[in-house]
Write a protein that holds these residues in place. Structure first.
Motif, PDB file in Angstrom:
ATOM      1  N   VAL A 176     -18.476  -5.663   6.236  1.00 39.28           N
ATOM      2  CA  VAL A 176     -17.148  -5.288   5.644  1.00 39.28           C
ATOM      3  C   VAL A 176     -16.911  -3.754   6.054  1.00 39.28           C
ATOM      4  N   ALA A 177     -16.343  -3.331   7.079  1.00 37.19           N
ATOM      5  CA  ALA A 177     -16.031  -2.079   7.512  1.00 37.19           C
ATOM      6  C   ALA A 177     -14.392  -1.747   7.632  1.00 37.19           C
ATOM      7  N   PRO A 178     -13.696  -1.068   6.812  1.00 34.58           N
ATOM      8  CA  PRO A 178     -12.297  -0.771   7.111  1.00 34.58           C
ATOM      9  C   PRO A 178     -12.206   0.115   8.265  1.00 34.58           C
ATOM     10  N   PRO A 179     -11.235   0.035   9.023  1.00 31.25           N
ATOM     11  CA  PRO A 179     -11.016   0.869  10.203  1.00 31.25           C
ATOM     12  C   PRO A 179     -11.192   2.420   9.945  1.00 31.25           C
ATOM     13  N   ALA A 180     -11.167   3.057   8.788  1.00 30.39           N
ATOM     14  CA  ALA A 180     -11.391   4.115   8.531  1.00 30.39           C
ATOM     15  C   ALA A 180     -12.718   4.626   8.409  1.00 30.39           C
ATOM     16  N   GLN A 181     -13.593   3.683   8.350  1.00 30.01           N
ATOM     17  CA  GLN A 181     -14.978   3.755   8.155  1.00 30.01           C
ATOM     18  C   GLN A 181     -15.655   3.366   9.654  1.00 30.01           C
ATOM     19  N   ILE A 182     -14.795   3.490  10.732  1.00 29.80           N
ATOM     20  CA  ILE A 182     -15.410   3.210  11.787  1.00 29.80           C
ATOM     21  C   ILE A 182     -15.007   4.369  12.727  1.00 29.80           C
ATOM     22  N   ASP A 295     -23.414 -10.030  20.760  1.00 25.91           N
ATOM     23  CA  ASP A 295     -22.403 -11.049  21.533  1.00 25.91           C
ATOM     24  C   ASP A 295     -22.994 -11.958  22.345  1.00 25.91           C
ATOM     25  N   PHE A 296     -24.531 -12.028  22.437  1.00 27.85           N
ATOM     26  CA  PHE A 296     -25.214 -12.752  23.455  1.00 27.85           C
ATOM     27  C   PHE A 296     -25.664 -13.888  22.424  1.00 27.85           C
ATOM     28  N   GLU A 297     -25.498 -13.936  21.015  1.00 31.41           N
ATOM     29  CA  GLU A 297     -25.933 -14.805  20.205  1.00 31.41           C
ATOM     30  C   GLU A 297     -24.851 -16.206  20.056  1.00 31.41           C
ATOM     31  N   GLU A 298     -25.621 -17.074  20.133  1.00 33.68           N
ATOM     32  CA  GLU A 298     -24.729 -18.594  19.955  1.00 33.68           C
ATOM     33  C   GLU A 298     -24.348 -18.608  18.404  1.00 33.68           C
ATOM     34  N   GLU A 299     -25.451 -18.325  17.501  1.00 35.93           N
ATOM     35  CA  GLU A 299     -25.122 -18.240  16.078  1.00 35.93           C
ATOM     36  C   GLU A 299     -25.665 -17.198  15.436  1.00 35.93           C
ATOM     37  N   ALA A 300     -24.752 -16.424  14.444  1.00 34.99           N
ATOM     38  CA  ALA A 300     -25.252 -15.220  14.064  1.00 34.99           C
ATOM     39  C   ALA A 300     -26.232 -15.337  13.226  1.00 34.99           C
ATOM     40  N   ALA A 301     -27.385 -14.414  13.485  1.00 31.12           N
ATOM     41  CA  ALA A 301     -28.156 -13.934  12.683  1.00 31.12           C
ATOM     42  C   ALA A 301     -28.155 -13.170  11.581  1.00 31.12           C
ATOM     43  N   PRO A 302     -28.766 -13.267  10.541  1.00 30.12           N
ATOM     44  CA  PRO A 302     -28.509 -12.130   9.302  1.00 30.12           C
ATOM     45  C   PRO A 302     -28.257 -10.787   9.866  1.00 30.12           C
ATOM     46  N   ARG A 303     -27.240  -9.961   9.344  1.00 30.50           N
ATOM     47  CA  ARG A 303     -27.044  -8.552   9.574  1.00 30.50           C
ATOM     48  C   ARG A 303     -27.545  -7.905   8.381  1.00 30.50           C
ATOM     49  N   LEU A 304     -28.377  -6.834   8.431  1.00 27.00           N
ATOM     50  CA  LEU A 304     -28.724  -6.169   7.487  1.00 27.00           C
ATOM     51  C   LEU A 304     -27.618  -5.228   6.862  1.00 27.00           C
ATOM     52  N   ALA A 305     -26.493  -4.980   7.787  1.00 29.80           N
ATOM     53  CA  ALA A 305     -25.320  -4.246   7.220  1.00 29.80           C
ATOM     54  C   ALA A 305     -24.441  -5.113   6.564  1.00 29.80           C
ATOM     55  N   ALA A 306     -24.511  -6.475   6.783  1.00 26.53           N
ATOM     56  CA  ALA A 306     -23.895  -7.524   5.963  1.00 26.53           C
ATOM     57  C   ALA A 306     -24.613  -7.617   4.480  1.00 26.53           C
ATOM     58  N   LEU A 307     -25.891  -7.578   4.470  1.00 24.94           N
ATOM     59  CA  LEU A 307     -26.492  -7.869   3.025  1.00 24.94           C
ATOM     60  C   LEU A 307     -26.199  -6.328   2.410  1.00 24.94           C
ATOM     61  N   ASP A 308     -26.300  -5.316   2.905  1.00 24.37           N
ATOM     62  CA  ASP A 308     -26.305  -4.160   2.244  1.00 24.37           C
ATOM     63  C   ASP A 308     -24.829  -3.483   1.801  1.00 24.37           C
ATOM     64  N   LEU A 310     -23.138  -1.730   4.081  1.00 24.28           N
ATOM     65  CA  LEU A 310     -22.785  -0.605   4.484  1.00 24.28           C
ATOM     66  C   LEU A 310     -22.977   0.727   3.681  1.00 24.28           C
ATOM     67  N   SER A 311     -23.979   0.397   2.938  1.00 21.57           N
ATOM     68  CA  SER A 311     -24.334   1.412   1.801  1.00 21.57           C
ATOM     69  C   SER A 311     -25.579   2.458   2.536  1.00 21.57           C
ATOM     70  N   ARG A 312     -26.654   1.785   2.852  1.00 21.14           N
ATOM     71  CA  ARG A 312     -27.550   2.455   3.339  1.00 21.14           C
ATOM     72  C   ARG A 312     -27.925   2.200   4.894  1.00 21.14           C
ATOM     73  N   ALA A 334     -19.984   3.065   8.988  1.00 29.41           N
ATOM     74  CA  ALA A 334     -20.873   3.798   8.096  1.00 29.41           C
ATOM     75  C   ALA A 334     -20.072   4.272   6.595  1.00 29.41           C
ATOM     76  N   ARG A 335     -20.985   4.433   5.672  1.00 27.72           N
ATOM     77  CA  ARG A 335     -20.156   5.164   4.620  1.00 27.72           C
ATOM     78  C   ARG A 335     -19.016   6.125   4.832  1.00 27.72           C
ATOM     79  N   PRO A 336     -18.127   6.071   4.210  1.00 28.48           N
ATOM     80  CA  PRO A 336     -17.114   7.175   4.551  1.00 28.48           C
ATOM     81  C   PRO A 336     -17.433   8.820   4.596  1.00 28.48           C
ATOM     82  N   GLU A 337     -18.250   9.130   3.687  1.00 28.20           N
ATOM     83  CA  GLU A 337     -18.804  10.405   3.837  1.00 28.20           C
ATOM     84  C   GLU A 337     -19.645  10.709   5.042  1.00 28.20           C
ATOM     85  N   TRP A 338     -20.348   9.701   5.434  1.00 28.93           N
ATOM     86  CA  TRP A 338     -21.084   9.974   6.686  1.00 28.93           C
ATOM     87  C   TRP A 338     -20.199  10.028   7.912  1.00 28.93           C
TER      88      TRP A 338
END
Lengths: 476, 476
Positions: A176-182, A295-308, A310-312, A334-338
């Motif tokens: 979950v990354a809103p455009p303002a955090q990209i 984008d080379f994956e057939e099926e998505a593996a777990p993402r640390l960014a999804a579990l977390d 986008l905190s750390r 990443a986090r808004p302040e970063w």
């Protein structure tokens, strides 16, 4: 359509060839001092007659020599050789055989390679695997964009429609990354570099996978941090070893690849992902997760960014591997302040970014053509991987695992053969290989080699490899 | 020619408008949970009928929603809402009125400004001063380049024909730089940033002009060096003060603008150039000479890089001010061993560079059109400068010197008026100004203001400025 512009701009044939001929003739006369500094060039009419070309061709040639600074125009008088020294035409910096086989070795050999060099050691697809027609179409689209898009600096965060699209794509992976955090960057590599400037000090410890993408090591050394590796397993880094390093070294940061790991092809299992993140939380370790091969994956593996959430965990990525490496566009989520801190750093270190590259990337991603291109790529890679694995098997080279996708086979050479010795011998025959230790901070992968299956199309790869292995075995 | 591609890509009108309408309708239904996660979208045929559009438009719209990740296709079954959280549509980061007026203030205000904002404080030309037709032509040319140009990473030094052209252009200014001593970068700013990484350590002292380009200060602070300023005179930095600082602070580096100095418009005299270089030699000070405004000169001023022969002086430049800031290409010319070190750093921190931007720059520079564009620019700037000077004079604002060219008038406000207060007030009325102290390391330019004459075309600049000065005078 554009033919009129082409011919007056000087391509290969016709008028373009004549233009080049006139320019070359004048440059020769200038460098041979037949036309010394301050001398007047032949009149346009005279030169046209002598060389059998039109006066407009000569005028264009003289204009270009003025643009280059070799000649000066004096209105009403004519064209004169510039009264300044011309530089020596020194040889270009070439591949360096003598150089140590360090993390830069593969990069430089691959990036500097001429057309005749084969590059099974490089990390990208051959040109004819890339979406050429889509790229040309997108460039023509950008050529019709409104003026400010073509002339102005970009906004600090970068092209808003592309950030919106990236936000929706990440949501599909649970990130979950809103455009303002990209924040858009000039490449994925630049994204990591900026994050390192923000997050680490010289002397801090940074954790990497062992083996890992060799340029992580080069980049971390440029930041003068201590690098500690954790051995990889086929399901991600060894969790016990990871826990031990977090306890003993108090690392500030962990850098890894999401999805299909480079060079091993390993894919994080859900339980290792969860335990890694818990260890990072307990040890206050920030994580950079580089999604470059996602984008080379057939099926998505777990993402640390999804579990977390986008905190750390910081997500970075780019499209250099799947769209083009010639007009690059990376991003950080990443986090808004970063992100706010990165914006200041981006302004200081690059000012306005690359809006044309972002516009181009958006034009390439926004319709269904990218999905179709990826489907085709994955199929072609699967077929090619099977073929290359068989050919390597004949030489006694065995893959560490069967990768779920991607470009790479991480392989063990037959016992007792040193991969760096093989790579040095192959380089002498214009084949760039990627010996295991350039990926290994502990230098424990001396018997391993990474093969980019898409770059193994020429049978000479295997014949040179076979001879280099024989030579290295005799040497060892 | 490309019309067929355009309409299917979705521009403003016709089918493109319908495409956007279908996508917007589906997005609304998804975000309102009328179509919750996992729900099936209407059939293509059904949706086409309901919305009164063709089935191919709906198929394209659904394809794009899949590309965005909002929707998933199940072959043979239909289209389904993705079962993943969608990001909140947070507001974008906007201009920050409350932020301190520091070197980042003008950058962020200018770069983040919307269309309605006037920017006499920014450092670039308006879009309609740039060579729009040439840019579109060059982009179409690049769209026809051979495939590898469009897909592959660049070589470490960058596009050879552009380096050859830059070498010849520099020779015309007396700067002898063979192509092998030129490294292309992603911008002039990135060139300086890389040099700072190579040449200075945190805590080193770096000499700048006072005032100087504000982003030098931001960049140097990012490198955590001590910054010491030397007052500017109309013929270059004050040589006595320069000598004193070299003796007292042992600076490692001096950064300056060649040609027309930013913000003052000062131009180095030959004798000051010679004495400065001698002081740098005696004190072992390395020099970065930024030629970013060089192409605005009518006649070439002395270059430290020419006097020195690229020994301790490093020349950098780019075409962001005269061609485009949207596809940037900078360069460094320096000693061979420094270029070799920069190549490693470039690989580590950005890998392959931006070949498409380099190709585009080369296409724009190689014929006579750039010279014609510059001639037109210089004339237009001269006329505009006279006009803006007169309008500022009415408000009691006086230029420090009559600049020989370029974009800027460096001006004194009437006595007792604080430029930062004026800038803050003007910002509230959507006019970005550049108050003197953002350029001054000693903060001694509080009564000065830099005006970009090309950005003063709207009379509202002067009315807002007049009111802001009245307000600031009352406040002070």
């Amino acid at each position: 359509m554009d033919i009129s512009t082409t011919s007056s701009q000087g391509g290969e044939g016709g008028e373009g060839g004549q233009l080049e001929r006139v320019m070359a003739a004048m440059r020769r006369r200038i460098s041979a001092r037949a036309l010394p500094p301050g001398a007047k060039l032949p009149s346009i009419r005279g030169c046209a007659k002598t060389m059998g070309v039109s006066t407009s061709t000569v005028a264009e040639a003289y204009g270009r020599l003025v643009a280059e600074g070799a000649v000066q125009a004096r209105p009403g008088s004519g064209f004169y050789v510039t009264r300044t020294p011309q530089p020596l035409a020194l040889a270009e910096i070439g591949p360096r055989l003598e150089r140590a086989v360090d993390p830069f070795w593969v990069s430089r050999q691959s990036l500097e390679a001429g057309r005749a060099v084969l590059k099974p050691g490089c990390g990208w697809l051959p040109a004819d695997w890339m979406p050429e027609a889509d790229l040309r179409r997108a460039l023509r689209e950008v050529a019709r964009a409104e003026t400010a898009v073509l002339t102005d600096y970009g906004t600090p965060l970068g092209h808003a429609p592309l950030r919106q699209l990236l936000s929706r794509r990440m949501a599909a992976q649970g990130v979950v990354a809103p455009p303002a955090q990209i924040l858009l960057t000039e490449s994925g590599t630049q994204a990591i570099d900026m994050l390192l400037r923000l997050l680490v000090e010289p002397g801090d410890t940074v954790l990497v996978d062992d083996p890992c993408y060799f340029n992580f090591l080069a980049l971390l050394r440029a930041h003068r941090v201590e690098i500690v590796g954790v051995p990889m397993t086929p399901a991600g880094p060894d969790v016990e070893a990871f826990a031990a390093v977090v306890a003993s070294h108090r690392p500030r940061l962990y850098i890894t690849n999401a999805a299909i790991h480079n060079p091993t092809g390993a894919v994080l299992s859900p339980s290792i992902a969860h335990r890694l993140l818990a260890l990072c939380e307990a040890g206050d370790v920030t994580v950079i997760e580089d999604d470059i091969f996602g984008d080379f994956e057939e099926e998505a593996a777990p993402r640390l960014a999804a579990l977390d959430g986008l905190s750390r965990v910081i997500r970075i990525g780019s499209f250099s591997k799947t769209l083009t490496a010639a007009a690059r566009c990376g991003y950080v989520a990443a986090r808004p302040e970063w992100i706010a801190a990165l914006v200041d750093l981006k302004i200081a270190t690059s000012f306005g970014g690359s809006p044309v590259a972002a516009e181009l990337t958006h034009a390439l991603l926004r319709d269904g053509s990218y999905r179709r291109h990826l489907n085709g790529l994955r199929e072609r890679l699967a077929r090619t991987t099977a073929d290359v694995r068989a050919r390597l098997g004949v030489l006694g080279i065995r893959p560490w695992i069967e990768p779920r996708g991607g470009l790479f086979l991480w392989c063990a050479l037959p016992d007792g053969i040193d991969a760096a010795a093989v790579a040095r011998r192959a380089m002498a025959h214009d084949v760039v290989l990627a010996p295991g230790n350039v990926f290994s901070v502990s230098q424990s992968a001396g018997g391993m080699m990474r093969f980019n299956v898409a770059q193994c199309g020429d049978p000479r790869v295997f014949s040179v490899l076979a001879r280099a292995m024989e030579g290295a075995a005799a040497e060892g």
